[in-house]
Design an enzyme around this catalytic site. Structure first.
Site, PDB file in Angstrom:
ATOM      1  N   ASN A   1       0.825  -1.209   0.000  1.00 35.81           N
ATOM      2  CA  ASN A   1       0.000   0.000   0.000  1.00 35.81           C
ATOM      3  C   ASN A   1       0.859   1.260   0.000  1.00 35.81           C
ATOM      4  OD1 ASN A   1      -2.643  -1.069  -0.011  1.00 35.81           O
ATOM      5  ND2 ASN A   1      -2.502  -1.549   2.163  1.00 35.81           N
TER       6      ASN A   1
ATOM      7  N   CYS B   1      -5.751  -6.991  -3.282  1.00 35.21           N
ATOM      8  CA  CYS B   1      -6.180  -6.619  -1.931  1.00 35.21           C
ATOM      9  C   CYS B   1      -7.265  -7.591  -1.511  1.00 35.21           C
ATOM     10  CB  CYS B   1      -6.697  -5.181  -1.927  1.00 35.21           C
ATOM     11  SG  CYS B   1      -7.320  -4.617  -0.328  1.00 35.21           S
ATOM     12  N   HIS B   2      -7.274  -7.986  -0.242  1.00 33.38           N
ATOM     13  CA  HIS B   2      -8.268  -8.948   0.218  1.00 33.38           C
ATOM     14  C   HIS B   2      -9.558  -8.297   0.698  1.00 33.38           C
ATOM     15  CE1 HIS B   2      -5.108  -8.448   3.444  1.00 33.38           C
ATOM     16  NE2 HIS B   2      -6.150  -7.862   3.973  1.00 33.38           N
TER      17      HIS B   2
ATOM     18  N   HIS C   1      -9.910  -0.031  -1.832  1.00 34.58           N
ATOM     19  CA  HIS C   1     -10.464   0.362  -0.534  1.00 34.58           C
ATOM     20  C   HIS C   1     -11.697   1.245  -0.662  1.00 34.58           C
ATOM     21  CE1 HIS C   1      -6.705  -0.432   2.200  1.00 34.58           C
ATOM     22  NE2 HIS C   1      -7.022  -1.462   1.434  1.00 34.58           N
TER      23      HIS C   1
ATOM     24  N   TYR D   1     -11.545   8.364   4.531  1.00 32.04           N
ATOM     25  CA  TYR D   1     -11.629   8.666   3.112  1.00 32.04           C
ATOM     26  C   TYR D   1     -12.758   9.641   2.761  1.00 32.04           C
ATOM     27  CZ  TYR D   1      -9.110   4.160   2.995  1.00 32.04           C
ATOM     28  OH  TYR D   1      -8.244   3.118   3.209  1.00 32.04           O
TER      29      TYR D   1
END
Length: 441
Positions: free
Chosen positions: A147, A168-169, A198, A253
């Site tokens: 990241n 990404c999980h 994300h 975010y």
């Protein structure tokens, strides 16, 4: 024999789990696993752990370890990157400096002022890896787990000829969580998820072919489920689509959850799932890990009984198997937007469904994100694009402008305060940012 190289192999948990998964595929069980890290002690632990997995699984695989990146890359078919640029003594300031100005950060590894400066510090190391791959193993595929995912992949996709996608999980992890909430077996769930890393959205979520969103809305009436993900559940109620990644991450975010202490208390402290949003949560976890990782590693070796060898849910092993000629595989990957999401700019990094087989990667077009989602995701995407262009050109003012538009930062600070904060972050990081010759913002 496939050669699979790990750069940043001292990331013990990731390396163990990914190798465990890889070797479960018959096409990959005789792979050469080449581990590389700059920390000899961590590298030694990883080497011994992989040896043990190979022995317990009775695999015809081989493992090697080296401190020399070029040696590790020689002949590689696939390269997995799990690096972290700098210890907590370096990146703690990504969180502490914004906090001084009133911008409260939980993780700080993806976007906002913290994620942007982590990206700027990591980009030079990623450039070196990519340049070595271009020379030593130009046909190898780079699978990135480091990241900030979107900015690093965007940067490499603009500056390197290496085939790279980011993994990404959070997509499959969130889908598993939603399936559990509605009482559905995960293998009966289908979905389309798209956006940016994300901040991708389940454009549809189906159980046995039927829309399961009504069941998710019903599940949110249960107090224990409503309390599990306070931030994401509130976003779902507002925008009608569920978003990937934890409440703690998502609280950074946007402008709604971390701009006041009472909002932090309400949404970011008491969630019952992993990481609801505590200040500096990941920094504290890494500081703890730096002090305890040797004990954890030793305890893994000292476990009574067999080590778990069943395949997990990370994408990498399935992708490598498909590239080796096994079954094609569909996953969500980070790729350069070529019209796959029509209302996000071309050439930014998007997270969309991707098919992979022995001939390569095939991203799928999903059309337009819903209006309720694209307003937030479009802002984040354009900010990331600005930061990537700044890194390429060495224009520090573009970093200031990117941070000035960050939703959380702009909800808390004035433009002058953002300028002062950005200057301080540049000053603290100047030794790690050779791409910026002068700071004029």
């Amino acid at each position: 024999m496939k050669k699979i190289t790990f750069i940043g192999a001292g990331s013990l948990g990731f390396t163990r789990e990914l190798v465990r998964d890889i070797l479960t595929f018959p096409l990959l069980e005789d792979s050469l696993i080449h581990l590389m890290d700059i920390d000899p002690e961590r590298l030694e632990f990883s080497f011994k752990a992989i040896q043990r997995i190979i022995e317990l699984g009775k695999y015809p695989a081989q493992v090697r370890a080296t401190l020399d990146r070029k040696e590790a890359l020689e002949g590689a078919d696939v390269v997995l990157c799990t690096i972290l640029s700098g210890s907590t003594d370096v990146w703690r300031y990504d969180i502490e400096i914004p906090a001084k100005y009133g911008v409260d950060i939980c993780v700080g590894d993806t976007r906002g002022p913290s994620g942007i400066f982590r990206f700027l510090r990591t980009a030079p190391a990623m450039t070196e890896i990519a340049k070595d791959m271009e020379t030593i193993c130009p046909d190898a595929v780079l699978l990135n787990y480091t990241n900030p995912m979107a900015m690093l992949c965007n940067y490499l996709q603009k500056t390197s000829s290496v085939t790279v996608t980011g993994l990404c999980h959070s997509v499959q992890g969130t889908a598993q969580m939603l399936a559990e909430w509605i009482g559905a077996p995960y293998n009966e769930i289908d979905y389309t998820c798209a956006g940016i890393n994300h901040q991708a959205w389940y454009l549809d979520f189906k159980w046995k072919g039927k829309d399961a969103y009504p069941l998710i809305k019903k599940a949110l009436k249960k107090p224990e489920i409503l309390a599990a993900e306070p931030v994401r559940n509130e976003m779902f109620k507002a925008f009608d689509y569920y978003v990937t990644e934890s409440s703690g991450h998502n609280s950074e975010y946007n402008p709604w959850f971390r701009k006041r202490k009472d909002l932090i208390e309400k949404y970011c402290i008491h969630g019952t799932n992993w990481n609801p949003g505590e200040h500096a949560y990941i920094l504290k976890e890494y500081q703890k890990n730096e002090a305890t990782w040797k004990d954890e590693a030793k305890s893994w070796f000292a476990k009574d009984g067999p080590i778990e060898l069943e395949r997990g849910e990370e994408y990498a092993a399935w992708i490598i198997n498909a590239l080796a000629g096994g079954d094609p595989f569909k996953f969500n990957g980070n790729v350069q937007n070529k019209g796959y999401i029509t209302n996000l700019p071309d050439n930014v990094c998007v997270e969309v469904p991707v098919y992979v087989d022995r001939s390569g990667f095939y991203p799928l077009s999903v059309g337009a994100l819903p209006p309720s989602c694209v307003m937030l995701t479009g802002t984040s995407s354009r900010i990331e694009e600005n930061a990537v262009l700044a890194c390429i050109t060495g224009d520090a003012k573009l970093i200031y402008q990117a941070i000035a538009h960050d939703p959380l930062t702009s909800a808390v600070l004035s433009l002058e305060e953002i300028r002062d904060m950005t200057r301080e972050m540049f000053k603290k990081n100047e030794a790690y940012l050779p791409q910026f010759k002068e700071i004029d913002i």
